[in-house]
Write a protein that holds these residues in place. Structure first.
Motif, mmCIF file in Angstrom:
data_model
loop_
_atom_site.group_PDB
_atom_site.id
_atom_site.type_symbol
_atom_site.label_atom_id
_atom_site.label_comp_id
_atom_site.label_asym_id
_atom_site.label_seq_id
_atom_site.Cartn_x
_atom_site.Cartn_y
_atom_site.Cartn_z
ATOM 1 N N UNK A 106 0.850 -1.187 0.000
ATOM 2 C CA UNK A 106 0.000 0.000 0.000
ATOM 3 C C UNK A 106 0.884 1.233 0.000
ATOM 4 N N UNK A 107 0.285 2.383 -0.191
ATOM 5 C CA UNK A 107 1.076 3.611 -0.190
ATOM 6 C C UNK A 107 1.562 3.912 1.220
ATOM 7 N N UNK A 108 2.682 4.595 1.295
ATOM 8 C CA UNK A 108 3.265 4.932 2.589
ATOM 9 C C UNK A 108 2.297 5.776 3.408
ATOM 10 N N UNK A 109 1.718 6.804 2.790
ATOM 11 C CA UNK A 109 0.840 7.685 3.550
ATOM 12 C C UNK A 109 -0.394 6.943 4.049
ATOM 13 N N UNK A 110 -0.963 6.072 3.229
ATOM 14 C CA UNK A 110 -2.137 5.302 3.659
ATOM 15 C C UNK A 110 -1.780 4.401 4.833
ATOM 16 N N UNK A 111 -0.618 3.773 4.774
ATOM 17 C CA UNK A 111 -0.199 2.911 5.876
ATOM 18 C C UNK A 111 -0.028 3.716 7.156
ATOM 19 N N UNK A 112 0.673 4.835 7.069
ATOM 20 C CA UNK A 112 0.925 5.648 8.262
ATOM 21 C C UNK A 112 -0.380 6.183 8.849
ATOM 22 N N UNK A 113 -1.296 6.623 7.984
ATOM 23 C CA UNK A 113 -2.556 7.182 8.467
ATOM 24 C C UNK A 113 -3.413 6.131 9.165
ATOM 25 N N UNK A 114 -3.264 4.860 8.741
ATOM 26 C CA UNK A 114 -4.086 3.792 9.306
ATOM 27 C C UNK A 114 -3.432 3.091 10.493
ATOM 28 N N UNK A 115 -2.178 3.431 10.784
ATOM 29 C CA UNK A 115 -1.425 2.685 11.800
ATOM 30 C C UNK A 115 -1.908 2.961 13.215
ATOM 31 N N UNK A 116 -2.627 4.069 13.415
ATOM 32 C CA UNK A 116 -3.100 4.389 14.761
ATOM 33 C C UNK A 116 -1.950 4.833 15.650
ATOM 34 N N UNK A 117 -2.159 4.728 16.947
ATOM 35 C CA UNK A 117 -1.125 5.164 17.896
ATOM 36 C C UNK A 117 -0.571 4.021 18.734
ATOM 37 N N UNK A 118 -1.046 2.801 18.489
ATOM 38 C CA UNK A 118 -0.559 1.669 19.291
ATOM 39 C C UNK A 118 0.691 1.052 18.696
ATOM 40 N N UNK A 119 0.832 1.091 17.357
ATOM 41 C CA UNK A 119 2.033 0.548 16.717
ATOM 42 C C UNK A 119 3.208 1.481 16.976
ATOM 43 N N UNK A 120 4.344 0.913 17.375
ATOM 44 C CA UNK A 120 5.543 1.719 17.623
ATOM 45 C C UNK A 120 6.749 1.020 17.016
ATOM 46 N N UNK A 121 7.642 1.813 16.447
ATOM 47 C CA UNK A 121 8.872 1.283 15.872
ATOM 48 C C UNK A 121 10.073 2.016 16.450
ATOM 49 N N UNK A 122 11.198 1.275 16.553
ATOM 50 C CA UNK A 122 12.455 1.856 17.041
ATOM 51 C C UNK A 122 13.215 2.579 15.935
ATOM 52 N N UNK A 123 13.126 2.035 14.724
ATOM 53 C CA UNK A 123 13.839 2.590 13.568
ATOM 54 C C UNK A 123 12.847 2.698 12.414
ATOM 55 N N UNK A 124 12.700 3.902 11.873
ATOM 56 C CA UNK A 124 11.841 4.111 10.709
ATOM 57 C C UNK A 124 12.710 4.685 9.595
ATOM 58 N N UNK A 125 12.740 3.991 8.456
ATOM 59 C CA UNK A 125 13.612 4.371 7.347
ATOM 60 C C UNK A 125 12.773 4.741 6.127
#
Length: 200
Positions: A106-125
């Motif tokens: 999926x598109x990056x923006x669609x993924x980020x917008x749908x991720x909510x606030x519970x998903x967390x990552x240590x490294x985002x590239x």
């Protein structure tokens, strides 16, 4: 074809999409992971690889000990290549110690917008296409702020002809390094209470 540089899957060859992607060179990938290792952000971390292409960046992290890797790629041929490469890298591990690797088409923006606030990552590239405009990159960066761990980092890889990213509130740049035609920008959460990552 390219290869995983180091770790459990080190020296394994992985595919590169026939068109539409710009694989990160071995030299730049080694520089990225040298930095992440110095910041203790490789072993056991959760990695989000946006504009993943072949998945080489995220899969390098998986090979070197990341706990989980999520690859985001909109284009079907590249996403299929990334999924095959993920299976190749997972094959270098025993079933009981293999990292979690997922490929989301999926598109990056669609993924980020749908991720909510519970998903967390240590490294985002982010290694976006050359033609990604600055407002779109800015929207990506704004959307990922709540998804970044308090001690995490963001990496933006772009052409040396591209302008510096416009960092949103919540992110502060900590390093910029140039490697020929490639520039790496690093940022971290703007948190006065945390120890900053060294510029090095």
């Amino acid at each position: 074809m390219t290869r995983i540089i180091a770790g459990r899957a080190g020296s394994l060859r992985i595919e590169v999409p026939k068109s539409g992607t710009r694989p990160t060179s071995d030299r730049v990938r080694e520089a990225i992971f040298s930095t992440l290792t110095s910041w203790d952000l490789v072993e056991g971390v959760h990695v989000l690889d946006l504009y993943a292409g072949s998945g080489a960046l995220g899969l390098e992290a998986a090979s070197r000990g990341a706990s989980s890797v999520t690859l985001i790629e909109r284009h079907a041929p590249a996403a299929q290549v990334a999924a095959r490469n993920a299976r190749t890298v997972r094959g270098a591990f025993r079933n009981d110690d293999a990292p979690s690797i997922s490929v989301e088409r999926q598109s990056v923006q669609a993924f980020l917008d749908a991720a909510g606030t519970t998903a967390r990552w240590d490294v985002i590239m982010l290694d976006p296409p050359y033609d990604l405009d600055e407002p779109s990159l800015g929207a990506n960066l704004s959307a990922l702020v709540p998804l970044l761990d308090d001690d995490g980092v963001v990496l933006v890889e772009r052409s040396s002809r591209s302008p510096e990213p416009v960092w949103p509130a919540g992110l502060v740049q900590v390093r910029e390094k140039r490697y020929g035609e490639t520039v790496l920008w690093w940022a971290e959460p703007a948190n006065d209470e945390r120890a900053p990552h060294p510029e090095g």
